[in-house]
Design a protein around this motif. Sequence first.
Motif, PDB file in Angstrom:
ATOM      1  N   SER A 134       0.833  -1.206   0.000  1.00 54.71           N
ATOM      2  CA  SER A 134       0.000   0.000   0.000  1.00 54.71           C
ATOM      3  C   SER A 134       0.870   1.260   0.000  1.00 54.71           C
ATOM      4  O   SER A 134       0.374   2.366  -0.177  1.00 54.71           O
ATOM      5  CB  SER A 134      -0.914   0.019   1.227  1.00 54.71           C
ATOM      6  N   GLY A 135       2.165   1.092   0.204  1.00 54.58           N
ATOM      7  CA  GLY A 135       3.057   2.252   0.278  1.00 54.58           C
ATOM      8  C   GLY A 135       3.920   2.393  -0.964  1.00 54.58           C
ATOM      9  O   GLY A 135       3.551   1.962  -2.054  1.00 54.58           O
ATOM     10  N   ARG A 136       5.072   2.995  -0.764  1.00 53.38           N
ATOM     11  CA  ARG A 136       5.993   3.287  -1.875  1.00 53.38           C
ATOM     12  C   ARG A 136       7.179   2.341  -1.782  1.00 53.38           C
ATOM     13  O   ARG A 136       7.743   2.149  -0.694  1.00 53.38           O
ATOM     14  CB  ARG A 136       6.462   4.735  -1.721  1.00 53.38           C
ATOM     15  N   LEU A 137       7.555   1.769  -2.903  1.00 55.08           N
ATOM     16  CA  LEU A 137       8.712   0.873  -2.951  1.00 55.08           C
ATOM     17  C   LEU A 137       9.799   1.551  -3.784  1.00 55.08           C
ATOM     18  O   LEU A 137       9.511   2.066  -4.866  1.00 55.08           O
ATOM     19  CB  LEU A 137       8.324  -0.462  -3.602  1.00 55.08           C
ATOM     20  N   VAL A 138      11.007   1.539  -3.262  1.00 56.24           N
ATOM     21  CA  VAL A 138      12.103   2.220  -3.965  1.00 56.24           C
ATOM     22  C   VAL A 138      13.191   1.214  -4.315  1.00 56.24           C
ATOM     23  O   VAL A 138      13.605   0.428  -3.457  1.00 56.24           O
ATOM     24  CB  VAL A 138      12.690   3.341  -3.066  1.00 56.24           C
ATOM     25  N   ILE A 139      13.614   1.239  -5.571  1.00 52.04           N
ATOM     26  CA  ILE A 139      14.785   0.424  -5.950  1.00 52.04           C
ATOM     27  C   ILE A 139      15.960   1.380  -6.158  1.00 52.04           C
ATOM     28  O   ILE A 139      16.032   2.112  -7.155  1.00 52.04           O
ATOM     29  CB  ILE A 139      14.541  -0.390  -7.243  1.00 52.04           C
ATOM     30  N   SER A 140      16.798   1.429  -5.150  1.00 54.35           N
ATOM     31  CA  SER A 140      18.025   2.225  -5.213  1.00 54.35           C
ATOM     32  C   SER A 140      18.898   1.692  -4.078  1.00 54.35           C
ATOM     33  O   SER A 140      19.094   2.348  -3.060  1.00 54.35           O
ATOM     34  CB  SER A 140      17.704   3.721  -5.007  1.00 54.35           C
TER      35      SER A 140
END
Length: 523
Positions: free
Chosen positions: A351-357
């Motif tokens: 339900s949130g934000r996923l970051v690929i870094s």
Amino acid sequence: MAANSNLKTNYDCIIIGAGHNGLICAAYLAKAGKQVLVVEAAADIGGAAATHEFVPNFKVSSAHLLHLMPQSLISELGLEKHGLRLAAQELASTALSADGKHLNLSASGVAAQSPADAASYPVFMARMRRLAGSLSTLFGATAPRLGTTAWSDRFAFLKLGWQIRRLGKKDMRELLRIIGMNVYDLLEDEIHSPALKGALAFDATLGANLGPRAPGTVLTWLYRLTHESANGGKGLSQVVGGMGGLTAALANAARGFGAQIETHSPVARVLVANDRVSGIALQSGHTVVAPIVISSADPKTTFLKLLGPEHLDTGFVRKVHHSRARGVVAKLHLALNKLPSFTGLAPDALSGRLVISPTLDYLERAFDQPKYGAYSPAPAMEITIPTVNDPSLAPAGQHVLSAIIECAPRDLRQGWENAREAYLTELLAQLETYAPGLKDSIVGSELMTPVDIETRYGNQGGHWHHTELAFDQFYFVRPVPGAAQYSTPVSGLYLCGAGAHPGGGVAGVVGRLAAQAVLAKAG
Ligand SMILES: Cc1cc2nc3c(=O)[nH]c(=O)nc-3n(C[C@H](O)[C@H](O)[C@H](O)COP(=O)(O)OP(=O)(O)OC[C@H]3O[C@@H](n4cnc5c(N)ncnc54)[C@H](O)[C@@H]3O)c2cc1C
């Protein structure tokens, strides 16, 4: 194309473009009693903040997270009364790791995974937010003019100085030390966890054509944090119906104050008579008269295409030519027949934000490729699955994945039409490493390259901020000297889009300040 039969022959103000900034400018001017016409080239309002159907019955907006808009603006325009609803707010962020050991970016999540950052991370973030707060005048008010004796300009400098002075000696010294730095060095000094450093640097560079080692990336991070601190504590939010829900509320507000909004109405020229603006000519051949024209199109389009260099001096034209607007963001939309499953990730996190870094060096390397006209084979991404919070965007039980992809240059060496398929295959393969089985659940997709973004939203370069946000294109020189206070060298022509101060993101600050500039000058 519309026949434009419902247009009057003249208005007090014409606004070019019904992106969120154009609509906000229109709402404030109409609220002040001006007769306002907004003309939008596209079939729909909203610009990059519109919601569109990308696969039958699956909807998404290019800009997917609302977190920069001041609460004061939402209240002044009565946006909630006009239909703005949030599907979710204070969304959590997760930094994804290929080994499934993901990092939740809340203070407790960081403490659980990185004891070394447990105490220092909250202190560091609190300091960054304090420093950002002291820059509210810098990022939230009209830039003063240099070298004038006007009290308004002197007062603006004094106010900025006073806000910074109020930080106290220690914070003030820290702000002056870091503001020109790169975020890579800052995070190396302050943070221990590689995953946390990667994710924070991602926020500092999102939408910018700058890798974390580029000077000015602390500034771009402060830009984001300053706006976030004015958003009423809602944090990362998702609008019901996608960002188009916000722009629909803005249009309702503008119309409620009396503004007229016409879509399917591309402007061909800004008309000039006796050295001042006299109206616009639409591509349909229709002309409309107004003493004031305010453009939310990007500065290059506004000055070089719609106005024409013949109305400007050569020095100014050269500066506009030289301003940089090289987009590096692509957008991937996937229609899915089920909720994806990411290895090691609790379903709640979707339900949130996923970051690929995953690390600073990963992000830095990803930004290396665009410098040489190549896309990164290992890009950084911001992923949301908006249907988790707002099922109205897809058929029952099905989902939308919305991913901002960093490090895809507008000017790709082999051209995007030749690279599109291979790029999509690479992106899907990368996502599959985090979410095995994703590919099998795809029922349709849309890849927007920077060229598609340029074409769809009509901004030269396809850049998130219309004009890159960097020290030499910032504050009293944004977008270029001579047009930094929304007025331009041609009397009656103003700017109100992301290319003007303070810059882009769905913040609406430019639209509000531009309306104030028009009202201050024209009464
Ligand atoms: C892929 C992508 C994802 C993003 N994600 C986010 C996000 O999640 N959160 C966030 O805060 N920001 C995000 N941004 C940034 C943000 O969307 C933009 O900075 C912002 O929408 C700019 O708003 P604007 O009103 O200034 O300009 P625009 O939205 O570009 O609107 C300008 C309007 O002018 C119209 N126009 C142009 N030329 C003419 C003409 N000749 N005649 C008539 N009309 C014309 C265009 O059609 C357009 O509708 C994202 C940007 C992109 C590209």
